[in-house]
Design an enzyme around this catalytic site. Structure first.
Site, PDB file in Angstrom:
ATOM      1  N   ASN A  65       0.850  -1.206   0.000  1.00 39.38           N
ATOM      2  CA  ASN A  65       0.000   0.000   0.000  1.00 39.38           C
ATOM      3  C   ASN A  65       0.878   1.246   0.000  1.00 39.38           C
ATOM      4  O   ASN A  65       2.096   1.163  -0.010  1.00 39.38           O
ATOM      5  CB  ASN A  65      -0.953  -0.036   1.198  1.00 39.38           C
ATOM      6  CG  ASN A  65      -0.202  -0.060   2.512  1.00 39.38           C
ATOM      7  OD1 ASN A  65       0.532   0.863   2.842  1.00 39.38           O
ATOM      8  ND2 ASN A  65      -0.362  -1.150   3.259  1.00 39.38           N
ATOM      9  N   LYS A  99       7.756 -17.517 -10.583  1.00 36.40           N
ATOM     10  CA  LYS A  99       6.906 -16.453 -11.139  1.00 36.40           C
ATOM     11  C   LYS A  99       5.663 -17.060 -11.802  1.00 36.40           C
ATOM     12  O   LYS A  99       5.777 -18.049 -12.548  1.00 36.40           O
ATOM     13  CB  LYS A  99       7.711 -15.645 -12.163  1.00 36.40           C
ATOM     14  CG  LYS A  99       6.945 -14.443 -12.664  1.00 36.40           C
ATOM     15  CD  LYS A  99       7.746 -13.656 -13.688  1.00 36.40           C
ATOM     16  CE  LYS A  99       6.889 -12.524 -14.231  1.00 36.40           C
ATOM     17  NZ  LYS A  99       7.471 -11.916 -15.413  1.00 36.40           N
ATOM     18  N   ASP A 150      -4.087  -9.329  13.460  1.00 43.80           N
ATOM     19  CA  ASP A 150      -4.085  -7.916  13.853  1.00 43.80           C
ATOM     20  C   ASP A 150      -2.988  -7.743  14.903  1.00 43.80           C
ATOM     21  O   ASP A 150      -3.113  -8.208  16.042  1.00 43.80           O
ATOM     22  CB  ASP A 150      -5.461  -7.530  14.409  1.00 43.80           C
ATOM     23  CG  ASP A 150      -5.570  -6.046  14.681  1.00 43.80           C
ATOM     24  OD1 ASP A 150      -4.577  -5.448  15.157  1.00 43.80           O
ATOM     25  OD2 ASP A 150      -6.639  -5.475  14.417  1.00 43.80           O
ATOM     26  N   ILE A 151      -1.913  -7.089  14.508  1.00 40.44           N
ATOM     27  CA  ILE A 151      -0.737  -6.982  15.385  1.00 40.44           C
ATOM     28  C   ILE A 151      -1.064  -6.165  16.629  1.00 40.44           C
ATOM     29  O   ILE A 151      -0.750  -6.561  17.758  1.00 40.44           O
ATOM     30  CB  ILE A 151       0.453  -6.352  14.611  1.00 40.44           C
ATOM     31  CG1 ILE A 151       0.799  -7.229  13.400  1.00 40.44           C
ATOM     32  CG2 ILE A 151       1.657  -6.162  15.527  1.00 40.44           C
ATOM     33  CD1 ILE A 151       1.798  -6.607  12.441  1.00 40.44           C
ATOM     34  N   PHE A 200      -3.266   3.669  15.576  1.00 40.08           N
ATOM     35  CA  PHE A 200      -3.583   4.686  14.579  1.00 40.08           C
ATOM     36  C   PHE A 200      -4.768   4.173  13.774  1.00 40.08           C
ATOM     37  O   PHE A 200      -4.908   2.962  13.574  1.00 40.08           O
ATOM     38  CB  PHE A 200      -2.381   4.936  13.649  1.00 40.08           C
ATOM     39  CG  PHE A 200      -1.546   6.090  14.094  1.00 40.08           C
ATOM     40  CD1 PHE A 200      -0.817   6.019  15.275  1.00 40.08           C
ATOM     41  CD2 PHE A 200      -1.490   7.259  13.347  1.00 40.08           C
ATOM     42  CE1 PHE A 200      -0.055   7.097  15.704  1.00 40.08           C
ATOM     43  CE2 PHE A 200      -0.725   8.344  13.763  1.00 40.08           C
ATOM     44  CZ  PHE A 200      -0.015   8.268  14.941  1.00 40.08           C
ATOM     45  N   LYS A 209     -10.258  -2.340  19.761  1.00 38.19           N
ATOM     46  CA  LYS A 209      -8.889  -2.823  19.979  1.00 38.19           C
ATOM     47  C   LYS A 209      -8.552  -2.868  21.474  1.00 38.19           C
ATOM     48  O   LYS A 209      -7.485  -3.358  21.854  1.00 38.19           O
ATOM     49  CB  LYS A 209      -7.882  -1.945  19.241  1.00 38.19           C
ATOM     50  CG  LYS A 209      -8.192  -1.790  17.743  1.00 38.19           C
ATOM     51  CD  LYS A 209      -7.160  -2.395  16.833  1.00 38.19           C
ATOM     52  CE  LYS A 209      -7.546  -2.196  15.368  1.00 38.19           C
ATOM     53  NZ  LYS A 209      -6.689  -2.861  14.428  1.00 38.19           N
TER      54      LYS A 209
HETATM   55  N1  CTP Z   1      -3.105  -2.843  12.715  1.00 37.37           N
HETATM   56  C1  CTP Z   1      -2.273  -3.888  13.048  1.00 37.37           C
HETATM   57  N2  CTP Z   1      -2.360  -5.073  12.387  1.00 37.37           N
HETATM   58  C2  CTP Z   1      -3.271  -5.246  11.403  1.00 37.37           C
HETATM   59  C3  CTP Z   1      -4.128  -4.172  11.053  1.00 37.37           C
HETATM   60  C4  CTP Z   1      -4.030  -2.997  11.723  1.00 37.37           C
HETATM   61  O1  CTP Z   1      -1.431  -3.725  13.941  1.00 37.37           O
HETATM   62  N3  CTP Z   1      -3.325  -6.419  10.776  1.00 37.37           N
HETATM   63  C5  CTP Z   1      -3.017  -1.591  13.486  1.00 37.37           C
HETATM   64  C6  CTP Z   1      -2.500  -0.413  12.695  1.00 37.37           C
HETATM   65  O2  CTP Z   1      -1.098  -0.283  12.823  1.00 37.37           O
HETATM   66  C7  CTP Z   1      -3.235   0.735  13.366  1.00 37.37           C
HETATM   67  C8  CTP Z   1      -4.545   0.130  13.798  1.00 37.37           C
HETATM   68  O3  CTP Z   1      -4.321  -1.261  13.875  1.00 37.37           O
HETATM   69  O4  CTP Z   1      -2.567   1.170  14.538  1.00 37.37           O
HETATM   70  C9  CTP Z   1      -5.717   0.401  12.914  1.00 37.37           C
HETATM   71  O5  CTP Z   1      -5.404   0.108  11.586  1.00 37.37           O
HETATM   72  P1  CTP Z   1      -6.462   0.374  10.413  1.00 37.37           P
HETATM   73  O6  CTP Z   1      -5.932  -0.168   9.143  1.00 37.37           O
HETATM   74  O7  CTP Z   1      -6.925   1.797  10.456  1.00 37.37           O
HETATM   75  O8  CTP Z   1      -7.678  -0.452  10.905  1.00 37.37           O
HETATM   76  P2  CTP Z   1      -8.080  -1.936  10.818  1.00 37.37           P
HETATM   77  O9  CTP Z   1      -7.924  -2.530  12.177  1.00 37.37           O
HETATM   78  O10 CTP Z   1      -7.378  -2.636   9.711  1.00 37.37           O
HETATM   79  O11 CTP Z   1      -9.644  -1.787  10.504  1.00 37.37           O
HETATM   80  P3  CTP Z   1     -10.414  -1.369   9.142  1.00 37.37           P
HETATM   81  O12 CTP Z   1      -9.581  -1.903   8.024  1.00 37.37           O
HETATM   82  O13 CTP Z   1     -11.717  -2.023   9.310  1.00 37.37           O
HETATM   83  O14 CTP Z   1     -10.527   0.124   9.164  1.00 37.37           O
END
Ligand code: CTP
Length: 407
Positions: A213, A292, A311-312, A332, A350
């Site tokens: 991304n 590939k 989700d970390i 964030f 969270k």
């Molecule tokens: N985050 C994370 N691991 C993931 C996804 C998100 O640690 N697999 C953390 C990001 O670093 C950030 C927070 O979770 O601090 C929110 O990330 P965001 O992408 O805004 O939200 P999501 O939890 O992915 O939710 P959504 O995609 O539904 O908005």
């Protein structure tokens, strides 16, 4: 960014080839908003002229304690009383020895000795040949100047003007600026261990391609720098970005969300603050091809299946350490609309004490940003500003919340 706005720096040059870097350092100080008064020793004048330093600082240079320009004929008193800091760059081995002895037979040493120690800090950027640097006399003197209240800024390593390679080079002007700026930041996070995730992740499809991304990592890197400036020990787990590591920060480079999870969970075991800024891919390809993926000429497109990444932030927030309030977690939220509403919901989902919302498309790759801080009882907007400014404000906000949250 005027990081040194309002500061008056006395920049002292002593004899060393690194004097050529001091011209750039002076320029960087001025660009950062400081006023600079240059003082040079006789030896420094062998390497660079006062004319150069006058042109860059916009002030005449002082070289002698007998300078009649001062009505009381005491430049050593007058110059040091005005300073927010005296920076010696380059500081030669000889000059360090002179500081240790409290010598006062030229303007610069006299001024250092005569400075009011409690309000005019002395920062020194040593510069010398590697053998001189490694010599026990130099190392002993460095310990002594530090014990006498000076801040020793460290040295670089690498090729030296004498043709040898090793430690002892003066730090680069940009590195010195970073360290000196940090010196002035209040140490609100002293004793804390801050862990930051930053940047995108890259989820490989095959050895050539993958899914990623637009996250630039700039906000996370600014946070790592701000945490370090505030006195914390900082570990930065970074996805694939091309950004220099902030000074004094330990960096772990990772590629995929799984790598990031592993590195983060490991580092979180000893952290006291966790800030998750990484734009972690929510999904990864269900299969990873060793070779590939080729077109077969039929015009058919490959079908990609995905699995969800862990989700970390959630994993860390649910750890025993975070649950027992030894680890303060900050998330964030990159949203595209309804920021306040989504940010509040995300904080609760969270289970974290603080969530920072921002509008993703308005921040990715930019040098500035606007943030919305959401905690259990309040929301606060940090208006659009450079990411480093916001990162510093965020560190203040975190530090203010720690005492109440920990009890
Ligand atoms: N985050 C994370 N691991 C993931 C996804 C998100 O640690 N697999 C953390 C990001 O670093 C950030 C927070 O979770 O601090 C929110 O990330 P965001 O992408 O805004 O939200 P999501 O939890 O992915 O939710 P959504 O995609 O539904 O908005």
């Amino acid at each position: 960014m005027q990081e040194l706005a309002g500061k008056h720096i006395v920049l002292g040059l002593t004899g060393g080839i690194a004097c050529y870097k001091s011209a750039e350092l002076c320029r960087l100080f001025v660009k950062a908003g400081a006023t600079v008064q240059v003082v040079m020793t006789e030896a420094a004048e062998q390497f660079i002229t006062p004319v150069t330093m006058q042109a860059l600082s916009g002030r005449t240079v002082y070289t002698s304690q007998w300078d009649a320009r001062e009505p009381n004929n005491m430049p050593h008193i007058n110059l040091s009383r005005e300073a927010d800091a005296i920076v010696l760059a380059p500081c030669s081995a000889d000059f360090i020895a002179r500081l240790v002895q409290g010598r006062a037979d030229d303007l610069l040493s006299l001024m250092c000795l005569a400075r009011p120690m409690e309000r005019v800090p002395l920062l020194i950027a040593p510069a010398m040949n590697r053998e001189m640097w490694a010599h026990p006399a130099t190392q002993r003197n460095l310990m002594q100047v530090a014990a006498d209240g000076a801040t020793v800024l460290g040295v670089g390593s690498g090729w030296q003007a004498c043709g040898e390679t090793g430690d002892g080079r003066m730090l680069e002007p940009a590195q010195l600026l970073e360290d000196i700026t940090a010196f002035f930041v209040p140490k609100l996070l002293a004793g804390q261990k801050v862990l930051v995730t930053a940047g995108p992740t890259f989820e490989p499809l095959d050895p050539i391609r993958g899914i990623t991304n637009h996250s630039s990592g700039k906000m996370g890197f600014a946070i790592a720098r701000a945490a370090r400036e505030a006195g914390a020990e900082v570990t930065l787990v970074a996805g694939p970005v091309h950004l220099p590591t902030p000074r004094g920060v330990s960096r772990i480079d990772v590629l995929s969300a799984q790598d990031m999870l592993e590195a983060t969970l490991h580092a979180a075991q000893s952290a006291s603050i966790f800030v998750a800024t990484a734009a972690v891919a929510d999904w990864r390809p269900a299969t990873h091809s060793e070779q590939k993926i080729k077109k077969d000429g039929s015009g058919k497109t490959p079908v990609l299946n995905f699995v969800e990444n862990a989700d970390i932030l959630l994993a860390v927030a649910q750890s025993e350490r975070a649950q027992s309030r030894k680890l303060f977690c900050v998330g964030f939220a990159a949203e595209s609309e309804n920021l306040a509403e989504h940010a509040k919901a995300k904080r609760e989902r969270k289970g974290i004490p603080l969530l920072v919302g921002n509008i993703g498309p308005l921040t990715f790759g930019q040098d500035d940003n606007a943030l919305l801080l959401v905690d259990a009882t309040s929301t606060r907007e940090l208006p659009r500003a450079p990411k480093l400014t916001l990162a510093r404000e965020l560190m203040t906000e975190i530090a203010a919340r720690l005492p109440d949250w920990r009890v």
